[in-house]
Design a protein around this motif. Structure first.
Motif, PDB file in Angstrom:
ATOM      1  N   TRP A  74       0.814  -1.215   0.000  1.00  0.00           N
ATOM      2  CA  TRP A  74       0.000   0.000   0.000  1.00  0.00           C
ATOM      3  C   TRP A  74       0.851   1.271   0.000  1.00  0.00           C
ATOM      4  O   TRP A  74       0.499   2.232  -0.698  1.00  0.00           O
ATOM      5  CB  TRP A  74      -1.006  -0.057   1.150  1.00  0.00           C
ATOM      6  N   PRO A  75       1.988   1.327   0.700  1.00  0.00           N
ATOM      7  CA  PRO A  75       2.862   2.501   0.514  1.00  0.00           C
ATOM      8  C   PRO A  75       3.390   2.616  -0.919  1.00  0.00           C
ATOM      9  O   PRO A  75       3.534   3.728  -1.442  1.00  0.00           O
ATOM     10  CB  PRO A  75       3.996   2.252   1.513  1.00  0.00           C
ATOM     11  N   GLN A  76       3.646   1.484  -1.565  1.00  0.00           N
ATOM     12  CA  GLN A  76       4.093   1.536  -2.954  1.00  0.00           C
ATOM     13  C   GLN A  76       2.970   2.058  -3.846  1.00  0.00           C
ATOM     14  O   GLN A  76       3.197   2.898  -4.728  1.00  0.00           O
ATOM     15  CB  GLN A  76       4.551   0.149  -3.419  1.00  0.00           C
TER      16      GLN A  76
ATOM     17  N   GLY B 119       9.490  -5.401  -7.559  1.00  0.00           N
ATOM     18  CA  GLY B 119      10.114  -4.944  -8.796  1.00  0.00           C
ATOM     19  C   GLY B 119       9.145  -5.027  -9.964  1.00  0.00           C
ATOM     20  O   GLY B 119       9.088  -4.113 -10.802  1.00  0.00           O
ATOM     21  N   GLU B 120       8.394  -6.123 -10.048  1.00  0.00           N
ATOM     22  CA  GLU B 120       7.423  -6.253 -11.130  1.00  0.00           C
ATOM     23  C   GLU B 120       6.345  -5.175 -11.030  1.00  0.00           C
ATOM     24  O   GLU B 120       5.939  -4.585 -12.043  1.00  0.00           O
ATOM     25  CB  GLU B 120       6.791  -7.645 -11.088  1.00  0.00           C
ATOM     26  N   LEU B 121       5.885  -4.913  -9.808  1.00  0.00           N
ATOM     27  CA  LEU B 121       4.869  -3.877  -9.637  1.00  0.00           C
ATOM     28  C   LEU B 121       5.432  -2.508 -10.005  1.00  0.00           C
ATOM     29  O   LEU B 121       4.741  -1.696 -10.645  1.00  0.00           O
ATOM     30  CB  LEU B 121       4.330  -3.872  -8.210  1.00  0.00           C
ATOM     31  N   ALA B 122       6.651  -2.227  -9.616  1.00  0.00           N
ATOM     32  CA  ALA B 122       7.263  -0.940  -9.963  1.00  0.00           C
ATOM     33  C   ALA B 122       7.308  -0.752 -11.477  1.00  0.00           C
ATOM     34  O   ALA B 122       7.035   0.342 -11.998  1.00  0.00           O
ATOM     35  CB  ALA B 122       8.660  -0.844  -9.360  1.00  0.00           C
ATOM     36  N   GLN B 123       7.639  -1.820 -12.199  1.00  0.00           N
ATOM     37  CA  GLN B 123       7.689  -1.735 -13.658  1.00  0.00           C
ATOM     38  C   GLN B 123       6.294  -1.516 -14.244  1.00  0.00           C
ATOM     39  O   GLN B 123       6.100  -0.717 -15.164  1.00  0.00           O
ATOM     40  CB  GLN B 123       8.308  -3.005 -14.246  1.00  0.00           C
ATOM     41  N   VAL B 124       5.303  -2.211 -13.677  1.00  0.00           N
ATOM     42  CA  VAL B 124       3.923  -2.045 -14.145  1.00  0.00           C
ATOM     43  C   VAL B 124       3.471  -0.602 -13.949  1.00  0.00           C
ATOM     44  O   VAL B 124       2.913   0.028 -14.859  1.00  0.00           O
ATOM     45  CB  VAL B 124       2.982  -3.011 -13.404  1.00  0.00           C
ATOM     46  N   LEU B 125       3.709  -0.064 -12.755  1.00  0.00           N
ATOM     47  CA  LEU B 125       3.259   1.298 -12.463  1.00  0.00           C
ATOM     48  C   LEU B 125       3.953   2.325 -13.367  1.00  0.00           C
ATOM     49  O   LEU B 125       3.366   3.355 -13.711  1.00  0.00           O
ATOM     50  CB  LEU B 125       3.509   1.632 -10.991  1.00  0.00           C
ATOM     51  N   ALA B 126       5.173   2.024 -13.745  1.00  0.00           N
ATOM     52  CA  ALA B 126       5.882   2.928 -14.657  1.00  0.00           C
ATOM     53  C   ALA B 126       5.337   2.836 -16.074  1.00  0.00           C
ATOM     54  O   ALA B 126       5.367   3.821 -16.825  1.00  0.00           O
ATOM     55  CB  ALA B 126       7.379   2.599 -14.653  1.00  0.00           C
ATOM     56  N   ASP B 127       4.829   1.665 -16.446  1.00  0.00           N
ATOM     57  CA  ASP B 127       4.374   1.440 -17.825  1.00  0.00           C
ATOM     58  C   ASP B 127       2.931   1.871 -18.052  1.00  0.00           C
ATOM     59  O   ASP B 127       2.550   2.180 -19.186  1.00  0.00           O
ATOM     60  CB  ASP B 127       4.483  -0.049 -18.181  1.00  0.00           C
ATOM     61  N   VAL B 128       2.107   1.876 -17.011  1.00  0.00           N
ATOM     62  CA  VAL B 128       0.667   2.091 -17.190  1.00  0.00           C
ATOM     63  C   VAL B 128       0.397   3.470 -17.772  1.00  0.00           C
ATOM     64  O   VAL B 128       0.860   4.491 -17.266  1.00  0.00           O
ATOM     65  CB  VAL B 128      -0.080   1.930 -15.841  1.00  0.00           C
ATOM     66  N   ASP B 129      -0.355   3.471 -18.844  1.00  0.00           N
ATOM     67  CA  ASP B 129      -0.763   4.725 -19.485  1.00  0.00           C
ATOM     68  C   ASP B 129      -2.111   4.466 -20.162  1.00  0.00           C
ATOM     69  O   ASP B 129      -2.176   4.053 -21.308  1.00  0.00           O
ATOM     70  CB  ASP B 129       0.282   5.177 -20.507  1.00  0.00           C
TER      71      ASP B 129
ATOM     72  N   ILE C 112      -4.653  -4.872 -13.554  1.00  0.00           N
ATOM     73  CA  ILE C 112      -3.395  -5.299 -12.923  1.00  0.00           C
ATOM     74  C   ILE C 112      -3.716  -6.307 -11.831  1.00  0.00           C
ATOM     75  O   ILE C 112      -4.381  -5.985 -10.839  1.00  0.00           O
ATOM     76  CB  ILE C 112      -2.658  -4.080 -12.320  1.00  0.00           C
ATOM     77  N   GLU C 113      -3.254  -7.524 -12.011  1.00  0.00           N
ATOM     78  CA  GLU C 113      -3.492  -8.576 -11.017  1.00  0.00           C
ATOM     79  C   GLU C 113      -2.286  -8.657 -10.084  1.00  0.00           C
ATOM     80  O   GLU C 113      -1.156  -8.882 -10.529  1.00  0.00           O
ATOM     81  CB  GLU C 113      -3.730  -9.916 -11.703  1.00  0.00           C
ATOM     82  N   LEU C 114      -2.537  -8.452  -8.800  1.00  0.00           N
ATOM     83  CA  LEU C 114      -1.499  -8.482  -7.775  1.00  0.00           C
ATOM     84  C   LEU C 114      -1.611  -9.798  -7.004  1.00  0.00           C
ATOM     85  O   LEU C 114      -2.665 -10.113  -6.454  1.00  0.00           O
ATOM     86  CB  LEU C 114      -1.668  -7.299  -6.814  1.00  0.00           C
TER      87      LEU C 114
END
Length: 546
Positions: free
Chosen positions: A356-358, A498-508, A513-515
């Protein structure tokens, strides 16, 4: 001016700001649907079922100030009643409309489909009446007065209303008078007296505080409250009503479960301004709240109580405007809250403590954040939202599955805003069909599905490893292609930070998004909430988790 009953109702809905009517067609509402199809500036949006349509109308109303729901008699009305009851509990104005059997059939008590085949046509209204402010069946001779009465009550009281319209009267002509939905003005003496009293209390107070709950938003108070320039706390059921990162924001008041220092400050205030707070076990620290009643000024939309006196016959918006204009400007109050940067551990599996902080870093000013009851809402609770975030949840009614259809309604009503939905897999399975409507309508939300393979909040109450708290593990991300082949909504999976960080950077744009999280992991708040709920629900001899 002459018009038909169906066109009259359409024009009234347009006049109060409705451009979409959400529902399910049925034979008793088709005659009116034809009139909607022919009308300009309004359209019908079909949902997958009536319950989902009711949830969607609720979400729509939270953006537009009012929503509209269409069902058919009996089977449709009763299917929607849970969503209507939720709107009642959360003080959300929804105009529920049901096509009813022809007037002659009800008057002569004919046995018809969608009824109990006993000639009783009062039972559906009787069933829905406790959950609405007005429940009425219209006829040609009362259509104008009953429709206007229902709409005014819906807008004034911020409650759902229900109108049955017989299928054979929609095309009959009536005389249509002008419509005025404005709340009446105040009694001038009561208004002035209330303003003087509040200003006197402010002058004497050393630590005035606002305590925000849902009604401060529902009745349109928030723009005026921003002008007060005094510290504020919010209840868990009033999250993010004002900027949670502002220097004046104290945090969440929740009895003994309050944010650090908030309980002491609120309960010691010598002028605590509240807005019809409704304490349940979930927003009161299991009823450990203790407001300083002798110092409370409670403001509703048409009444104010303070210092043992009740002020009625007032429009509280007028009183608040007068008070805001008269209060002296206050100086600088400190620095804004700024969360520290989140540093993802690339290979670390996702955990509730760090997820949740991420996610908090991804939320930006002006977003609409929709949080499903349970893990998502509890996980987001401690995250201080940026300015302008609208936080949609169902903290009192708490019907799981509400948020996916609510997302549909909210984004239809405000397509220019970025919408983020956080929903667990168990809740998603209740209303999953509405993803197809979201895709069909071309909406572009970002949906975070928390896959922890079951009802985590229930596990922590009871049955940590019981099969009754498990759900089937669907291939959730594949549903986008199933529901809308070739959809532009992109799908992602994340199991590590790391995977979530990449997803959040890519989302446009639109994304699903399945966590993936451990089924037995939970936010700290949920770990405390579960055992406390078991203690409250089951009594001293009841079952507990080992």
């Amino acid at each position: 001016m002459k018009t038909t009953i169906g066109e009259f109702l359409i024009d009234r809905l347009k006049a109060i700001g409705i451009t979409e009517i959400i529902g399910v067609p049925g034979d008793f509402n088709l005659s009116w649907l034809e009139q909607i199809e022919a009308a300009d500036g309004i359209r019908f949006v079909g949902a997958c079922n009536e319950l989902n349509a009711a949830y969607a109308a609720d979400g729509y109303a939270r953006q537009r100030g009012v929503g509209a729901l269409l069902t058919t008699y009996g089977v449709g009305e009763l299917s929607a009643i849970n969503g209507i009851a939720g709107s009642r509990a959360e003080h959300v104005p929804v105009v529920s409309i049901a096509g009813a059997p022809p007037q002659y059939a009800t008057e002569y008590r004919w046995n018809l489909h969608h009824s109990l085949a006993n000639g009783d046509y009062t039972n559906m209204l009787d069933a829905i009446r406790p959950f609405t402010e007005v429940a009425t069946r219209i006829f040609p001779m009362n259509a104008v007065e009953e429709i206007d009465r229902a709409l005014r009550a819906c807008l004034r009281e911020k409650r759902p209303v229900h109108i049955q319209i017989p299928s054979d009267i929609t095309h009959l002509e009536i005389e249509a008078p002008p419509f005025d939905a404005e709340l009446p003005g105040s009694d001038s003496e009561r208004r002035q007296a209330a303003v003087r009293k509040i200003l006197n209390l402010f002058e004497a107070a050393e630590d005035p505080i606002l305590l925000l709950d849902q009604d401060a938003d529902r009745h349109g108070f928030l723009p005026l409250l921003r002008e007060f320039g005094i510290p504020y706390a919010h209840m868990a059921s009033g999250k993010a009503l004002l900027d949670e990162r502002h220097p004046l924001c104290l945090g969440t008041y929740n009895g003994e479960a309050s944010s650090p220092g908030v309980r002491e400050r609120v309960e010691a205030s010598d002028l605590l301004i509240t807005f019809n707070p409704r304490f349940i076990e979930a927003n009161s620290g299991s009823f450990t709240h203790n407001l300083p009643e002798e110092h409370v000024v409670n403001i509703g939309d048409q009444h104010i109580s303070m210092d043992g006196e009740f002020y009625v016959g007032i429009n509280s918006l007028e009183v608040l405007a007068d008070v805001a204009a008269a209060l002296p400007e206050r100086g600088s109050v400190g620095t804004r809250y700024s969360p520290g940067p989140f540093e993802p551990d690339a290979d670390a599996p996702l955990t509730q403590a760090r997820l949740w902080p991420q996610i908090g870093e991804f939320i930006r000013e002006g977003d609409v954040v929709i949080a499903e009851a349970g893990t998502s809402n509890i996980g987001l609770g401690p995250i201080r939202m940026p300015d302008g975030v609208q936080y949609i949840n169902s903290p009192i009614w708490g019907s799981i599955g509400f948020t996916l259809p609510a997302l549909l309604g909210s984004q239809m009503a405000a397509p220019e805003r970025r919408h983020l939905l956080f929903i667990g897999d168990g809740s998603f399975q209740l209303t999953a069909q509405e993803l197809s409507t979201i895709l069909r309508e071309g909406l572009k939300p970002i949906i975070f599905l928390v896959n922890n393979r079951g009802y985590t909040i229930e596990r922590y109450i009871l049955g940590m490893e019981r099969e009754y708290n498990d759900v089937a593990n669907w291939r959730y991300a594949d549903l986008v292609e199933v529901f809308s082949p070739g959809s532009s909504m992109r799908t992602y999976q994340a199991r590590t930070e790391g995977e979530l960080a990449q997803v959040l950077a890519d989302v446009d744009g639109a994304a699903f998004i399945e966590l993936h999280l451990d089924p037995f992991d939970a936010p700290a708040g949920l770990k405390a909430f579960g055992p406390a709920t078991a203690e409250f629900d089951f009594g001293p001899r009841g079952p507990r988790n080992p």
